[in-house]
Write an enzyme that holds these catalytic residues in place. Structure first.
Site, mmCIF file in Angstrom:
data_model
loop_
_atom_site.group_PDB
_atom_site.id
_atom_site.type_symbol
_atom_site.label_atom_id
_atom_site.label_comp_id
_atom_site.label_asym_id
_atom_site.label_seq_id
_atom_site.Cartn_x
_atom_site.Cartn_y
_atom_site.Cartn_z
ATOM 1 C CD GLN A 116 -2.779 -1.532 2.253
ATOM 2 O OE1 GLN A 116 -2.415 -0.178 3.343
ATOM 3 N NE2 GLN A 116 -3.624 -2.497 2.354
ATOM 4 C CG HIS A 180 -2.951 -0.580 7.756
ATOM 5 N ND1 HIS A 180 -3.784 -0.826 9.109
ATOM 6 C CD2 HIS A 180 -2.921 -1.207 6.539
ATOM 7 C CE1 HIS A 180 -4.326 -1.478 8.198
ATOM 8 N NE2 HIS A 180 -4.930 -2.039 7.241
ATOM 9 C CD GLU A 276 -14.502 4.390 13.555
ATOM 10 O OE1 GLU A 276 -14.006 2.873 14.413
ATOM 11 O OE2 GLU A 276 -13.440 5.120 13.446
ATOM 12 C CE1 TYR A 286 -12.778 11.219 16.664
ATOM 13 C CE2 TYR A 286 -10.630 11.088 18.004
ATOM 14 C CZ TYR A 286 -11.987 11.605 17.993
ATOM 15 O OH TYR A 286 -12.307 12.793 18.018
ATOM 16 C CE1 TYR A 297 -9.680 -6.235 5.570
ATOM 17 C CE2 TYR A 297 -8.077 -6.618 6.891
ATOM 18 C CZ TYR A 297 -8.978 -6.167 6.439
ATOM 19 O OH TYR A 297 -8.737 -4.827 6.077
#
Length: 403
Positions: A116, A180, A276, A286, A297
């Site tokens: 990513q 991430h 979210e 949070y 997953y």
């Protein structure tokens, strides 16, 4: 609602006609999400998920300006109406409003584009017209791993290169993973920069989202020189980094400033379920990975299997199943009045642009745009003309505006 659908190639458009039958009018207000959730978790309050649908009444269209980009990730609007776009592989280009794609801009530092990673979010200095300063996030390769970094540079007058490029912030610690990174950058009204980071996904790094002495899983607030911004909530707190603004985040890929209130909003990826939307407040926690509306997953439950805990913020809204929310923007234009102050989300696995209607910081309506395009929408912004512009992983740049 019936749409007139046309084949889409560069320059073609998808015309959306707001003809609503009596049967469809009767169904108005039903949630747009009809698929089964991944869990039976109960929301904390009414309207936190699967809110009723809304329908844009103004005729609008989505037009493909180009299909020639290479995995675009971020988009920003230049003063002359052109766009500067980052591509995951490590290139940055200028694209005209007619869809003409320029050559790669020189001077971009090396990225690790595995997984990513890559060249990520981008934003312009509010005084760009005078100083031509550009800020961007990227996955920086280091000897001991990779991390989310922020760099700045001056775009040359001819738009062909970045000058005096400098890395101003690194979200340490580095980690030998490729997932991430977060990677959005956004200017606040006070001239400071908000930066989002991810917690790097793996079980070993997840707890760092709750660690105030880590740059992972956070929203960061820094100056344009990369220093902690004055007034940050953890300045002077022992064991806490002064650049932190909020924490307990999984992978924030959407940052936007509400044009009315000045509040910072974000979207972040949940695991399997639990994407979210949050209104980010300084110093708040949070919750990830302690609380979540998602599961692993693999189907296994996460942690202590709790969705609410004192001292941890609830999302304003969550999705189950996920839509994979990436770049976001508030609509402040005049082309389509009913979109005013709505939040627009580019969704990847959802393959649509999500319109969110807010009232008193609560979600009161949801609509899905361009859902027939089968595109992974990566980022979205508003142009000077009051239209929305969105890029997709498949290389397209869309203009979405009044028909």
């Amino acid at each position: 609602m019936k749409f007139a659908i046309h084949a889409l190639v560069a320059g073609a458009s998808l015309a959306l006609a707001p003809s609503v039958s009596i049967a469809q009018q009767a169904a108005a207000g039903s949630p747009v999400e009809t698929k089964k959730a991944n869990s039976e978790y109960k929301s904390a309050f009414a309207g936190q998920t699967r809110i009723g649908s809304v329908v844009t009444k103004t005729p609008y269209e989505g037009k493909v300006l180009t299909s020639s980009l290479e995995r675009p990730w971020g988009i920003a609007v230049l003063p002359d109406g052109k766009f500067i776009v980052t591509e995951k592989g490590g290139t940055m280009r200028i694209v005209t409003a007619a869809g003409e794609v320029g050559k790669p801009i020189d001077g971009v530092p090396k990225v690790n584009s595995d997984g990513q990673g890559g060249l990520l979010g981008i934003t312009l200095d509010p005084a760009f017209a005078q100083n031509r300063m550009v800020y961007w996030a990227f996955s920086e390769p280091l000897a001991d791993g990779n991390l989310t970094a922020v760099a700045k540079g001056k775009l040359s007058a001819d738009g062909t290169k970045l000058e005096n490029v400098k890395v101003i912030y690194q979200a340490t610690p580095a980690y030998k993973g490729t997932l991430h990174y977060g990677g959005r950058v956004k200017f606040a009204k006070d001239g400071n920069l908000f930066v989002s980071t991810g917690e790097r996904s793996d079980l070993v790094t997840r707890p760092q989202a709750q660690d105030l002495n880590s740059g992972l899983g956070k929203v960061i607030r820094i100056t344009t020189d990369g220093k902690p911004a004055k007034g940050n909530p953890f300045i002077g707190k022992e064991g806490a980094r002064p650049e932190l603004y909020s924490y307990g985040h999984r992978n924030v890929q959407g940052l936007a400033i509400n044009p009315v209130t000045g509040d910072l909003w974000e979207t972040e990826f949940g695991p399997r379920g639990g994407d979210e939307i949050n209104r980010v407040q300084p110093g708040k926690n949070y919750g990830w990975p302690t609380i979540t509306y998602g599961i692993e997953y693999s189907g296994k439950q996460i942690g202590d299997v709790i969705q609410q805990k004192e001292g941890m913020e609830q999302p304003v809204y969550y999705y189950d199943p996920v839509i994979s929310p990436s770049g976001i923007t508030f609509y402040d234009g005049k082309q389509i009045a009913e979109w005013k102050d709505n939040l627009f989300i580019s969704s990847l696995s959802g393959m649509h642009v999500c319109r969110i209607v807010l009232k008193d910081n609560k979600v009161v309506g949801e609509e899905r745009l361009l859902s027939g395009e089968n595109q992974r929408f990566r980022d979205i912004t508003e142009g000077h003309d009051g239209a929305l512009y969105a890029v997709t992983d498949q290389g397209r740049l869309y203009k979405i505006g009044k028909k």
